[in-house]
Structure formats: C-alpha cells, structure tokens
Design an enzyme around this catalytic site. Structure first.
Site, PDB file in Angstrom:
ATOM      1  N   HIS A  37      41.012 -39.203 -35.258  1.00 53.63           N
ATOM      2  CA  HIS A  37      40.068 -38.376 -36.025  1.00 53.63           C
ATOM      3  C   HIS A  37      40.068 -38.797 -37.493  1.00 53.63           C
ATOM      4  O   HIS A  37      39.030 -38.861 -38.139  1.00 53.63           O
ATOM      5  CB  HIS A  37      40.486 -36.893 -35.985  1.00 53.63           C
ATOM      6  CG  HIS A  37      40.432 -36.275 -34.633  1.00 53.63           C
ATOM      7  ND1 HIS A  37      41.556 -35.881 -33.952  1.00 53.63           N
ATOM      8  CD2 HIS A  37      39.383 -35.948 -33.842  1.00 53.63           C
ATOM      9  CE1 HIS A  37      41.210 -35.332 -32.806  1.00 53.63           C
ATOM     10  NE2 HIS A  37      39.901 -35.364 -32.706  1.00 53.63           N
ATOM     11  N   GLU A 148      34.575 -43.891 -30.052  1.00 41.77           N
ATOM     12  CA  GLU A 148      34.156 -44.604 -28.839  1.00 41.77           C
ATOM     13  C   GLU A 148      35.050 -44.294 -27.644  1.00 41.77           C
ATOM     14  O   GLU A 148      34.771 -44.740 -26.541  1.00 41.77           O
ATOM     15  CB  GLU A 148      34.136 -46.113 -29.111  1.00 41.77           C
ATOM     16  CG  GLU A 148      32.956 -46.513 -29.974  1.00 41.77           C
ATOM     17  CD  GLU A 148      32.936 -47.982 -30.337  1.00 41.77           C
ATOM     18  OE1 GLU A 148      34.016 -48.627 -30.297  1.00 41.77           O
ATOM     19  OE2 GLU A 148      31.852 -48.484 -30.675  1.00 41.77           O
TER      20      GLU A 148
END
Ligand code: PAF
Length: 279
Positions: A37, A148
């Site tokens: 993150h 992704e």
C-alpha cells in the site's frame, strides 16, 4: 495529515484544494496497510499535489461473512504509516457514512467478471464497483492508484471507468513482495507459522513456470503449477489460469503478440491468497 470520517468534511477540504488548482490523487484501501500500500501512496505523492487515502473495509465486496469478520482492522497504525508516507488526507468513514441506504446498484462487466475471482466470489466485483464509484464520486480524483496483485480487480475498475466515463486516470502499481517472494497482502497476517512458511511456494512456482514457458504448452504449465503447490500440505490451489492480460479470458494456446498473465488463488487453511505473473 487530517483524518476525515465525514464525506462532507472531506469534500469541503478538497474543494479548497481544487480552488487553488491542485491535483488530487486517491489510493483506495481497506487498511491493515503494508509496504505494498505504501508504495501506492508514495507513487501518488510523487504525481499529485494532494494525496487522499481511503481506509474502509467495504462490507459489500465480501461474499464470505467470516472473511469480513476476521479482516484485520488497524486504523491507528495505518494513520501513522500514512502520515509518514506523505498522505495529506485519510478518509476513514463508517459503514453508515458510505452506505446510508442499501446500495442496490448492479454493475455488469461481461466476460471480465465471468472468470476466476468473479466466478468464485459471487457479488465481489459488484461490491468493489459500488465502493470505488462512491469514492470516485466523493473525492473526484485526477488519478487513482491500484495494485496489480488484484489483477482482475484492476481490469474491472478500468472497465467501470470506461463504461461510466469517470474522468480519472487509473494508475496500476507493481506487486510488492516479501523478501521470500510472497506477495504482500493484509491477509498474510492471518496465516499461522506453517502456512506462512509454505506460502512463498506460490510465487516460486509461478516464477518457475514462467521460466519453463517455452518448453511447455499451456495445459502442461497449468498442471505443473497446480501439482507443485499442492505438494505442500498447507496449500491448496483453487485455480490457476493463464489468461489474456487485457481480456482475462483463459487461453489454451499461445498467440503471437498476445500478452498473457498467469493468475492464481490458493487456500492456506481458511485464508485465501492470490497472486499473478506475466507470461
Ligand atoms: O483492493 C482493495 O483493497 C479493495 O478492493 C478496494 C479497491 C480498496 C475497494 O474496497
């Protein structure tokens, strides 16, 4: 860094920034933040004047109530990490704030949702679309950042943006891995010691399959990956698909010039791990 619980307060603060001609980047998260993150937040920081990170465990995308219940919630630690990473505004609303009424909207993604996670987690992508569209409406970001690791989610969000003409640039960010290769995920903290020790086998097997891709056909590669991972008593492959990187449809043979992605979901006890690799 300010922490907002109310959508109106966040919007007031953003109005002022927009008036001053500032660009706004959004990183949507469900919290329990890790370096994956934080890499999104840093990228967002580098490319926008104002960085907004949402921390919200979205109930509508959980098809398994137990998964929702045990999802880690660590807001205090998250806000510390976000402040250090250069976030300007954390948006941490309650469920009532985001869903004052039941969200009855149904999003359709056609073949993109009829494979892999879409089939195994009914309603999941509809829930993701519900919350991401609400966040886009609230924040109206110039750019939004997605990892992704959730390869199918990224395709679904791009499709939603195209269908609904959201004026937002979707920025895909590469998977961040632990030193032993395991893709970073908030769910990793739920693994017990032996599951955690076994889990890097997922990535190592994907990488081995990629190295073997010119020696094996698609079916053989799929069997290889499944058999290798299932050799661990801690792991069980739910699916491994080799799909077109754009359309996400499973392929049975290679086509010249078509980018392929190997996508996998693995159960480690009650915990579900996903990963993917370019072929
Ligand atoms: O990827 C996630 O963490 C979630 O699906 C998202 C995009 C924050 C929506 O709740």
């Amino acid at each position: 860094m300010e922490v907002y619980v109310s959508k109106n307060d966040l919007q007031d603060a953003l109005k002022a920034a927009r008036k001053a001609g500032k660009t706004v980047g959004l990183v949507p998260t469900m919290g329990a933040l890790h370096d994956g993150h934080i890499s999104l937040v840093r990228r967002c920081r580098a490319e926008n004047d104002v960085v907004v990170v949402s921390v919200f465990v979205n109930p509508t995308q959980f098809n398994d109530p137990k998964d929702l219940e045990r999802y880690p919630r660590t807001l205090e630690a998250d806000t510390r990490l976000l402040a250090a990473a250069g976030c300007d505004m954390t948006f941490a609303p309650t469920v009532g704030e985001m869903y004052p009424e039941k969200d009855t909207r149904v999003f359709r993604f056609g073949p993109l949702e009829q494979v892999m996670e879409g089939v195994r987690r009914p309603g999941h992508f509809n829930g993701v679309a519900q919350i991401v569209s609400k966040l886009f409406d609230a924040v109206q970001p110039d750019r939004a950042y997605f990892g992704e690791k959730d390869f199918q989610q990224l395709a679904i969000i791009r499709n939603m943006v195209a269908q609904y003409n959201y004026p937002v640039e979707i920025v895909p960010c590469p998977i961040v891995r632990e030193a032993d290769g395991l893709a970073m995920s908030s769910r990793n903290t739920l693994l017990n010691a032996s599951q955690r020790a076994a889990a890097p086998l997922i990535y190592h097997t994907l990488a081995a399959a990629r190295a073997l891709q010119n020696d094996m056909g698609i079916a053989e590669l799929k069997d290889f990956v499944t058999a290798q991972i299932n050799r661990s008593s801690e792991l069980e492959v739910e699916y491994f698909e080799i799909v077109g990187a754009e359309d996400l449809q499973p392929v049975t043979t290679r086509e010249e010039g078509k980018a392929l992605q190997g996508c996998i979901a693995v159960q480690a006890g009650a915990i579900r791990l996903i990963d993917n690799i370019a072929f």
